[in-house]
Design a protein around this motif. Sequence first.
Motif, PDB file in Angstrom:
ATOM      1  N   UNK A  53       0.806  -1.232   0.205  1.00 48.84           N
ATOM      2  CA  UNK A  53      -0.037  -0.125   0.031  1.00 48.84           C
ATOM      3  C   UNK A  53       0.923   1.248   0.037  1.00 48.84           C
ATOM      4  N   UNK A  54       0.501   2.117   0.756  1.00 43.69           N
ATOM      5  CA  UNK A  54       1.388   3.428   0.807  1.00 43.69           C
ATOM      6  C   UNK A  54       2.201   3.581   1.885  1.00 43.69           C
ATOM      7  N   UNK A  55       1.900   3.152   3.055  1.00 45.83           N
ATOM      8  CA  UNK A  55       2.453   3.318   4.496  1.00 45.83           C
ATOM      9  C   UNK A  55       3.321   2.071   4.861  1.00 45.83           C
ATOM     10  N   UNK A  56       2.730   0.848   4.682  1.00 44.40           N
ATOM     11  CA  UNK A  56       2.818  -0.211   5.189  1.00 44.40           C
ATOM     12  C   UNK A  56       4.314  -0.474   4.757  1.00 44.40           C
ATOM     13  N   UNK A  57       5.371  -0.748   5.633  1.00 47.52           N
ATOM     14  CA  UNK A  57       6.496  -1.118   5.196  1.00 47.52           C
ATOM     15  C   UNK A  57       7.261  -1.994   5.965  1.00 47.52           C
ATOM     16  N   UNK A  58       8.218  -3.078   5.689  1.00 46.84           N
ATOM     17  CA  UNK A  58       8.689  -4.132   6.446  1.00 46.84           C
ATOM     18  C   UNK A  58      10.001  -4.664   5.910  1.00 46.84           C
ATOM     19  N   UNK A  59      10.879  -4.798   6.842  1.00 47.32           N
ATOM     20  CA  UNK A  59      12.020  -5.439   6.564  1.00 47.32           C
ATOM     21  C   UNK A  59      11.875  -6.933   6.230  1.00 47.32           C
ATOM     22  N   UNK A  60      12.287  -7.328   4.928  1.00 48.67           N
ATOM     23  CA  UNK A  60      11.993  -8.622   4.536  1.00 48.67           C
ATOM     24  C   UNK A  60      13.405  -9.495   4.193  1.00 48.67           C
ATOM     25  N   UNK A  61      13.286 -10.854   4.269  1.00 50.53           N
ATOM     26  CA  UNK A  61      14.025 -11.748   4.213  1.00 50.53           C
ATOM     27  C   UNK A  61      13.757 -12.965   3.148  1.00 50.53           C
ATOM     28  N   UNK A  62      14.029 -13.125   2.279  1.00 50.24           N
ATOM     29  CA  UNK A  62      13.602 -14.518   1.303  1.00 50.24           C
ATOM     30  C   UNK A  62      14.812 -15.469   1.310  1.00 50.24           C
ATOM     31  N   UNK A  63      14.688 -16.684   1.758  1.00 51.85           N
ATOM     32  CA  UNK A  63      15.580 -17.629   1.543  1.00 51.85           C
ATOM     33  C   UNK A  63      15.180 -18.610   0.607  1.00 51.85           C
ATOM     34  N   UNK A  64      16.141 -19.140  -0.398  1.00 54.69           N
ATOM     35  CA  UNK A  64      15.797 -19.929  -1.270  1.00 54.69           C
ATOM     36  C   UNK A  64      17.051 -20.913  -1.604  1.00 54.69           C
ATOM     37  N   UNK A  65      16.433 -22.080  -1.706  1.00 50.88           N
ATOM     38  CA  UNK A  65      17.461 -23.073  -1.748  1.00 50.88           C
ATOM     39  C   UNK A  65      16.984 -24.180  -2.864  1.00 50.88           C
ATOM     40  N   UNK A 211      25.145 -19.424  -0.536  1.00 52.83           N
ATOM     41  CA  UNK A 211      25.282 -19.003   1.037  1.00 52.83           C
ATOM     42  C   UNK A 211      24.762 -20.468   1.837  1.00 52.83           C
ATOM     43  N   UNK A 212      25.785 -20.943   2.335  1.00 54.82           N
ATOM     44  CA  UNK A 212      25.307 -22.218   3.033  1.00 54.82           C
ATOM     45  C   UNK A 212      24.349 -21.930   4.268  1.00 54.82           C
ATOM     46  N   UNK A 213      23.188 -22.252   4.347  1.00 56.62           N
ATOM     47  CA  UNK A 213      22.298 -21.933   5.320  1.00 56.62           C
ATOM     48  C   UNK A 213      22.364 -22.809   6.522  1.00 56.62           C
ATOM     49  N   UNK A 214      21.956 -22.608   7.692  1.00 62.82           N
ATOM     50  CA  UNK A 214      21.734 -23.262   8.865  1.00 62.82           C
ATOM     51  C   UNK A 214      20.931 -24.509   8.646  1.00 62.82           C
ATOM     52  N   UNK A 215      21.037 -25.658   8.937  1.00 59.35           N
ATOM     53  CA  UNK A 215      20.133 -27.063   8.674  1.00 59.35           C
ATOM     54  C   UNK A 215      18.702 -26.652   8.908  1.00 59.35           C
ATOM     55  N   UNK A 216      18.399 -25.766   9.995  1.00 62.29           N
ATOM     56  CA  UNK A 216      17.074 -25.755  10.333  1.00 62.29           C
ATOM     57  C   UNK A 216      16.321 -24.702   9.672  1.00 62.29           C
ATOM     58  N   UNK A 217      16.920 -23.877   8.892  1.00 66.01           N
ATOM     59  CA  UNK A 217      16.435 -22.452   8.192  1.00 66.01           C
ATOM     60  C   UNK A 217      15.075 -22.798   7.626  1.00 66.01           C
TER      61      UNK A 217
END
Length: 220
Positions: A53-65, A211-217
């Motif tokens: 929308x206009x005001x809602x802003x969030x930090x984001x992380x996307x992990x893909x493997x 990047x090597x992700x932790x096993x439980x990510x």
Amino acid sequence: MKKLLFVFALIFSHFTFAQTAKEIIDKNIELSGGLTNWKLLNSVLLQGKVVLGIKDEYAIKIYQQRPNLTKTVITINGKDTAIEGFDGNKGYAMNYATNKLQEYPEYVSESFDNDFIDWESKGFDAKYLGKEKVGEIYCHKVELTKNVNKNMYYFDAKTYMLLKEVKKDETMVYSDYKKVGNLTMPFRIESSSSKKDGDYVMLLNKIDINKVFPANIFKF
């Protein structure tokens, strides 16, 4: 004779368009890093912010493997919250009515590779549909078809980078391309749909590859 020439012209035209579509896809893969480097890509971590929308802003992380593991995490009130993902067996997504993450049996995970990598062996047909503007940029328009699904892709006519992708229920616009290792990736992704309930703009400030992700990510 004229009729025969017309038939040959139709056959040649179809052949030329098919070849052109393949050439455009091949050029995109080549100029964005090359097929070998794309196939050597095993993991990606996208970091930045998502604007709703206009005001809602969030930090984001996307992990893909590879082959299809994924997890999206946003920061709400200083706390990291998983809102969607696939752990290799089950899919999960946030139920905003209950404000809880829940399992979705019908969740369909996307392939780690984009549709262009080995598109022929995946069963796609490609068709070149000419040039069309995206904003002020002339693009090559390519249609990929598999069964009844048709997706449209718009490649910058000069750089061959993907600028726009139109699927059944979603349109994605890509820009701000930068080098990440040997690959070139978009740092701005804009999504819109006819329903307008899932529209967002993602502005990335960092992309880590292999990047090597932790096993439980990818646990939920």
